[in-house]
Motif scaffolding. Structure first.
Motif, mmCIF file in Angstrom:
data_model
loop_
_atom_site.group_PDB
_atom_site.id
_atom_site.type_symbol
_atom_site.label_atom_id
_atom_site.label_comp_id
_atom_site.label_asym_id
_atom_site.label_seq_id
_atom_site.Cartn_x
_atom_site.Cartn_y
_atom_site.Cartn_z
ATOM 1 N N UNK A 115 -24.894 24.921 -22.538
ATOM 2 C CA UNK A 115 -24.111 26.092 -22.081
ATOM 3 C C UNK A 115 -22.996 26.704 -23.076
ATOM 4 N N UNK A 116 -22.227 25.568 -23.589
ATOM 5 C CA UNK A 116 -21.131 25.696 -24.390
ATOM 6 C C UNK A 116 -21.662 26.377 -25.835
ATOM 7 N N UNK A 158 -20.851 35.006 -28.467
ATOM 8 C CA UNK A 158 -19.691 35.575 -29.258
ATOM 9 C C UNK A 158 -20.221 36.232 -30.273
ATOM 10 N N UNK A 159 -20.995 35.467 -31.248
ATOM 11 C CA UNK A 159 -21.488 35.976 -32.437
ATOM 12 C C UNK A 159 -22.347 37.060 -32.213
ATOM 13 N N UNK A 212 -13.279 26.158 -20.358
ATOM 14 C CA UNK A 212 -14.334 25.927 -21.425
ATOM 15 C C UNK A 212 -14.722 27.163 -21.907
ATOM 16 N N UNK A 213 -14.934 28.392 -21.149
ATOM 17 C CA UNK A 213 -15.166 29.821 -21.387
ATOM 18 C C UNK A 213 -14.365 30.400 -22.519
ATOM 19 N N UNK A 254 -20.552 32.370 -12.855
ATOM 20 C CA UNK A 254 -21.674 31.985 -11.949
ATOM 21 C C UNK A 254 -22.232 30.661 -13.022
ATOM 22 N N UNK A 255 -21.954 30.684 -14.153
ATOM 23 C CA UNK A 255 -22.381 29.302 -15.073
ATOM 24 C C UNK A 255 -21.648 28.253 -14.848
ATOM 25 N N UNK A 256 -22.313 27.109 -14.876
ATOM 26 C CA UNK A 256 -21.492 25.692 -14.927
ATOM 27 C C UNK A 256 -20.612 25.340 -15.857
ATOM 28 N N UNK A 257 -19.789 26.509 -15.981
ATOM 29 C CA UNK A 257 -18.752 26.430 -17.246
ATOM 30 C C UNK A 257 -17.166 26.494 -16.483
#
Length: 297
Positions: free
Chosen positions: A3-4, A11-12, A108-109, A101-104
């Motif tokens: 996910x990271x 971003x890219x 970390x975002x 909603x992501x497991x982050x």
């Protein structure tokens, strides 16, 4: 971890126009203009070939380094606007709930945005800088070939110079990103709360802090305070005057990556680099807490 990595890739994708497409267009325009200038006779091939023949290796070293410096300045400017835009993009385009909603976590975002600003985004600009060095040599070698002064024996020397200069640009890029990391983290943290207003605020904030110190502690004016002197120090790239680049320009010797690395790494204040990294992480953590609480209300 997946996910990271996906967040960094996002971003890219979202900012590839500034970090990839835009630089490629600039290189294509410059290369096309150069070819056109030779084609329509705006540049005398014999004259330019003679210039390259006088000291071709020295000329190539200086030209490639100049391209590298220009692309690094471009990168710093684009990173400034990326931090002010990218760290607030989720809030601006109403996709905050989707990404939350992501497991982050929020931290970390934001950390993924910082990681993109330190890795994949500068990496694309560095690749463009390497491409510029190859195209610059192609123009020079073609001009010398037309003039009848080119020699394939110089290709090995050019390859060695290319690797030396490319390594120096990469090292300067890494040190520069680490050195200016607190500014990247600060602008990104401000953008989380202020959006694009982080651009004028981040430019005005140092003056406000220096003025506050001047008012409370005294001094001739705000630009003679310890705050302002420290900010000037942290805004200046670690290469000082009379360093290896100045010595190299004055001597006419071949560029030496090892000597450049020893000079740059030796003059870098690594304690300040560590303090700046901690400051950036703390600023992003505070911004992530604000983001988490603001989106919950």
């Amino acid at each position: 971890m997946m996910a990271f990595a996906a967040l960094i890739r996002r971003e890219f994708i979202e900012h590839r126009g500034a970090f990839l497409i835009g630089p490629l267009i600039l290189v294509a325009v410059l290369f096309g203009a150069t070819i056109l200038a030779f084609t329509v006779g705006r540049i005398d091939v014999r004259f330019s070939g003679a210039i390259f023949t006088v000291a071709p290796l020295r000329f190539y070293e200086f030209g490639f380094l100049a391209f590298g410096v220009a692309w690094m300045l471009y990168l710093l400017a684009v990173l400034f606007f990326y931090c002010a835009d990218g760290f607030a993009a989720d809030k601006r385009n109403n996709s905050m709930l989707f990404w939350k909603s992501m497991p982050v976590s929020d931290f970390r975002m934001l950390l993924s945005k910082l990681a993109a600003a330190l890795t994949i985004l500068p990496g694309t600009v560095y690749a463009i800088a390497l491409l510029s060095g190859l195209l610059f040599f192609a123009v020079a070698f073609t001009t010398m070939s037309i003039n009848g002064t080119a020699s394939f024996a110089m290709l090995g020397s050019v390859a060695s110079i290319y690797l030396q200069v490319a390594g120096a640009i990469l090292l300067a890029l890494i040190v520069g990103l680490l050195w200016y990391l607190p500014y990247i983290g600060l602008v990104g943290a401000l953008a989380t709360a202020l959006g694009r207003w982080a651009i004028p605020v981040s430019l005005l904030l140092p003056s406000l802090v220096a003025t506050l110190e001047w008012v409370t502690l005294g001094g001739l004016h705000p630009f003679t305070t310890r705050t302002w002197n420290y900010l000037n120090y942290r805004s200046t790239f670690p290469l000082s005057e009379n360093g290896y680049p100045d010595v190299w320009l004055a001597t006419g010797e071949r560029f030496d990556l090892n000597a450049f690395a020893v000079d740059l790494l030796g003059k870098t204040d690594w304690l300040q680099v560590l303090i700046g990294a901690v400051f950036a992480l703390v600023a992003l953590y505070i911004a992530s807490e604000y983001r988490r609480r603001a989106s919950a209300n």
